[in-house]
Design a protein around this motif. Structure first.
Motif, PDB file in Angstrom:
ATOM      1  N   CYS A  13       0.807  -1.227   0.000  1.00  0.00           N
ATOM      2  CA  CYS A  13       0.000   0.000   0.000  1.00  0.00           C
ATOM      3  C   CYS A  13       0.838   1.274   0.000  1.00  0.00           C
ATOM      4  CB  CYS A  13      -0.951   0.005   1.191  1.00  0.00           C
ATOM      5  SG  CYS A  13      -0.132   0.190   2.782  1.00  0.00           S
ATOM      6  N   GLU A  14       2.164   1.146   0.035  1.00  0.00           N
ATOM      7  CA  GLU A  14       3.109   2.261   0.009  1.00  0.00           C
ATOM      8  C   GLU A  14       3.008   3.185   1.221  1.00  0.00           C
ATOM      9  OE1 GLU A  14       3.060   4.209  -3.766  1.00  0.00           O
ATOM     10  OE2 GLU A  14       3.485   2.355  -4.848  1.00  0.00           O
ATOM     11  N   ALA A  30       0.389  -0.662   9.506  1.00  0.00           N
ATOM     12  CA  ALA A  30      -0.795  -0.188  10.220  1.00  0.00           C
ATOM     13  C   ALA A  30      -2.006  -0.061   9.298  1.00  0.00           C
ATOM     14  CB  ALA A  30      -0.504   1.144  10.874  1.00  0.00           C
ATOM     15  N   VAL A  31      -1.792   0.023   7.989  1.00  0.00           N
ATOM     16  CA  VAL A  31      -2.890   0.213   7.048  1.00  0.00           C
ATOM     17  C   VAL A  31      -3.418  -1.115   6.523  1.00  0.00           C
ATOM     18  CG1 VAL A  31      -3.535   1.232   4.828  1.00  0.00           C
ATOM     19  CG2 VAL A  31      -2.051   2.483   6.385  1.00  0.00           C
ATOM     20  N   CYS A  32      -2.525  -1.955   5.975  1.00  0.00           N
ATOM     21  CA  CYS A  32      -2.997  -3.183   5.312  1.00  0.00           C
ATOM     22  C   CYS A  32      -2.601  -4.474   6.023  1.00  0.00           C
ATOM     23  CB  CYS A  32      -2.500  -3.222   3.869  1.00  0.00           C
ATOM     24  SG  CYS A  32      -0.722  -3.422   3.713  1.00  0.00           S
ATOM     25  N   GLY A  33      -1.695  -4.410   7.000  1.00  0.00           N
ATOM     26  CA  GLY A  33      -1.326  -5.595   7.770  1.00  0.00           C
ATOM     27  C   GLY A  33      -0.180  -6.413   7.203  1.00  0.00           C
ATOM     28  N   THR A  34       0.428  -5.977   6.120  1.00  0.00           N
ATOM     29  CA  THR A  34       1.564  -6.687   5.538  1.00  0.00           C
ATOM     30  C   THR A  34       2.752  -6.617   6.495  1.00  0.00           C
ATOM     31  OG1 THR A  34       0.839  -6.096   3.317  1.00  0.00           O
ATOM     32  CG2 THR A  34       3.130  -6.762   3.547  1.00  0.00           C
TER      33      THR A  34
END
Length: 57
Positions: A13-14, A30-34
């Motif tokens: 998600c950069e 924190a955004v996508c969990g990667t």
């Protein structure tokens, strides 16, 4: 305990997130969990791209 803080960019998600260089647990975005960093017993292995050193100690 000396260590550096790094700004790591997520591959998916950069999103940029600050991560401790000697992380003791898996650090997720924190955004996508990667997964951004994995502990190795010393310095962490970064899965994302390190864009800068935020604070060198």
């Amino acid at each position: 305990m000396a260590g550096n803080f790094y700004k790591v960019q997520c591959q998916d998600c950069e999103n940029e997130q600050v991560v401790f260089g000697k992380a003791a647990t898996v650090v997720n975005c924190a955004v996508c969990g990667t997964v951004l960093a994995r502990p190795t017993g010393g310095n962490a292995t970064f899965e994302g791209e390190v864009t800068e050193t935020v604070e060198a100690r």
